[in-house]
Design an enzyme around this catalytic site. Sequence first.
Site, short mmCIF file in Angstrom:
data_model
loop_
_atom_site.label_atom_id
_atom_site.label_comp_id
_atom_site.label_asym_id
_atom_site.label_seq_id
_atom_site.Cartn_x
_atom_site.Cartn_y
_atom_site.Cartn_z
N ARG A 122 -7.73 13.47 13.20
CA ARG A 122 -8.83 12.36 12.91
C ARG A 122 -9.68 11.98 13.94
O ARG A 122 -9.06 11.50 14.89
CB ARG A 122 -8.06 11.17 12.09
CG ARG A 122 -8.96 10.20 12.02
CD ARG A 122 -8.12 9.19 11.03
NE ARG A 122 -8.22 9.48 9.71
CZ ARG A 122 -7.98 8.73 8.62
NH1 ARG A 122 -7.97 7.33 8.79
NH2 ARG A 122 -7.86 8.99 7.49
N HIS A 149 -14.04 14.28 4.85
CA HIS A 149 -12.47 14.04 4.55
C HIS A 149 -11.95 14.91 3.35
O HIS A 149 -11.60 14.41 2.18
CB HIS A 149 -12.42 12.42 4.11
CG HIS A 149 -11.23 11.69 4.42
ND1 HIS A 149 -10.00 12.43 4.59
CD2 HIS A 149 -10.97 10.56 4.13
CE1 HIS A 149 -9.11 11.63 4.73
NE2 HIS A 149 -9.50 10.45 4.33
N GLN A 152 -8.75 14.15 1.23
CA GLN A 152 -8.88 13.13 0.32
C GLN A 152 -9.75 13.52 -0.96
O GLN A 152 -9.25 13.19 -2.22
CB GLN A 152 -9.97 11.93 1.02
CG GLN A 152 -10.38 10.82 0.03
CD GLN A 152 -8.83 9.90 -0.31
OE1 GLN A 152 -8.25 9.58 0.67
NE2 GLN A 152 -8.70 9.95 -1.48
N ASP A 244 -16.32 3.64 -2.17
CA ASP A 244 -15.89 3.71 -0.63
C ASP A 244 -16.51 2.50 0.20
O ASP A 244 -17.34 1.92 -0.18
CB ASP A 244 -15.83 5.12 0.07
CG ASP A 244 -15.20 5.04 1.45
OD1 ASP A 244 -14.28 4.12 1.63
OD2 ASP A 244 -15.55 5.98 2.27
N CYS A 284 -10.99 5.90 -2.29
CA CYS A 284 -9.99 6.32 -1.34
C CYS A 284 -9.14 5.54 -0.74
O CYS A 284 -8.08 5.90 -0.11
CB CYS A 284 -10.85 7.16 -0.49
SG CYS A 284 -11.81 6.40 0.53
N ARG A 312 -2.06 12.17 -2.10
CA ARG A 312 -2.59 12.39 -0.77
C ARG A 312 -1.14 13.09 -0.25
O ARG A 312 -1.24 14.08 0.57
CB ARG A 312 -2.65 11.29 0.03
CG ARG A 312 -4.19 10.60 -0.20
CD ARG A 312 -5.30 11.79 0.08
NE ARG A 312 -5.07 12.14 1.53
CZ ARG A 312 -5.76 11.59 2.38
NH1 ARG A 312 -6.47 10.53 2.67
NH2 ARG A 312 -5.35 11.95 4.09
N1 CP Z 1 -7.92 7.32 2.45
C1 CP Z 1 -7.52 7.50 3.72
O1 CP Z 1 -7.66 8.33 4.35
O2 CP Z 1 -6.60 6.55 4.00
P1 CP Z 1 -6.45 6.03 5.68
O3 CP Z 1 -7.44 5.91 6.66
O4 CP Z 1 -5.10 4.78 5.61
O5 CP Z 1 -5.58 7.36 6.02
N1 NVA Z 2 -15.33 6.19 4.87
C1 NVA Z 2 -14.17 5.77 5.32
C2 NVA Z 2 -13.04 6.43 4.65
C3 NVA Z 2 -11.46 5.90 5.16
C4 NVA Z 2 -10.56 6.60 4.45
C5 NVA Z 2 -14.09 5.62 7.00
O1 NVA Z 2 -14.63 6.73 7.23
O2 NVA Z 2 -13.73 4.65 7.44
#
Ligand code: CP
Ligand code: NVA
Length: 329
Positions: A122, A149, A152, A244, A284, A312
């Site tokens: 990540r 992502h 997701q 989101d 999400c 997930r």
């Molecule tokens: N939706 C999602 O990726 O959640 P987290 O940021 O908690 O991993």
């Molecule tokens: N768009 C959000 C998604 C989190 C799962 C972010 O990147 O923070």
Amino acid sequence: MAHMLDALFLGRWRLRPAPGHTKRDLLSLHNLTIAEFSALLDLAEEMKQHPESFQGLLTGRTLALIFEKPSLRTRVTFEVGMVQLGGHPIYLAPADIALGKREVVKDVARNLARWVNTVAVRTFSQHILEEMAGETNIPIINALSDLLHPLQALADVLTLREVKGRLRGLRLAYVGDGNNVANALAQAAAKTGMHLSIATPRGYEPAASVFMQARVDALPNGAQISVVQEPADAVSGADAVYTDVWTSMGQEHEARDRKKFFANYQVDSALMSLAKPDAVFMHCLPAHRGDEVTDDVLDGPRSVVLEQAENRLHVAKAVLLALLGEPRV
Ligand code: CP
Ligand code: NVA
């Protein structure tokens, strides 16, 4: 289904690498064929229904998790999923390795490849993921970048398929920021034949490169992927309404401006009433309650956010098996 899976997978579960390569990565849904995408969904569904049949399939395998941003769902589902499959996860927090600061990205990647079997990352830039994938012979998984992502979006379409019984021809409305989640949903729509209308203020549209590519990918199965400015235009007649956060991780310094620009992009019960009577609400998570969504919608009977969150786990397990599962031969 068995014949189709045999053609797509090496052995029972592993996605076929490209000729001359020994591994597959999961950096972007664009890199999956339509058939592979659908087979991954089928595998996730099968693993959800019959988890006992998959126990121990990754015994002795190790997954490293490099997280440069916070996470609840992604971290926990990868860790739990790996343990359920008999493997071992190792979580590396930002301060543990200081990716690119203490040590350059390729050195981190090359070292990890000597010890672990796969790495989920990540991070901020999609280029970091591509560099790690290019420097190693182990699968690299995108656990969220600023651009995409993929895990997701896979869980989201699995949820929609469960709730609606199909994907092709469904109308998904996305309201809010054209961010990593919106980009990945555009790719997923292209692979599944689902229509996607993204309502976003000018200047916050999805990434042009991803969006244009998704529109081309969508041609074979007739998915229409569009961007509009008015939330009502996207939501009218939709089967599902998705939103989101307005401010993604790493953009916190823009939060105040974004609250102003996105003020008309809140999903509330009035906006939901423009969708089909049986439309579901999707997010999400994490949600910023009272910003992009009201409490009554998020907690209401049409919300499937916890189904998305559950899926997930099943998707993470399917991806791990598709990248690491032992070929039968
Ligand atoms: N939706 C999602 O990726 O959640 P987290 O940021 O908690 O991993
Ligand atoms: N768009 C959000 C998604 C989190 C799962 C972010 O990147 O923070």
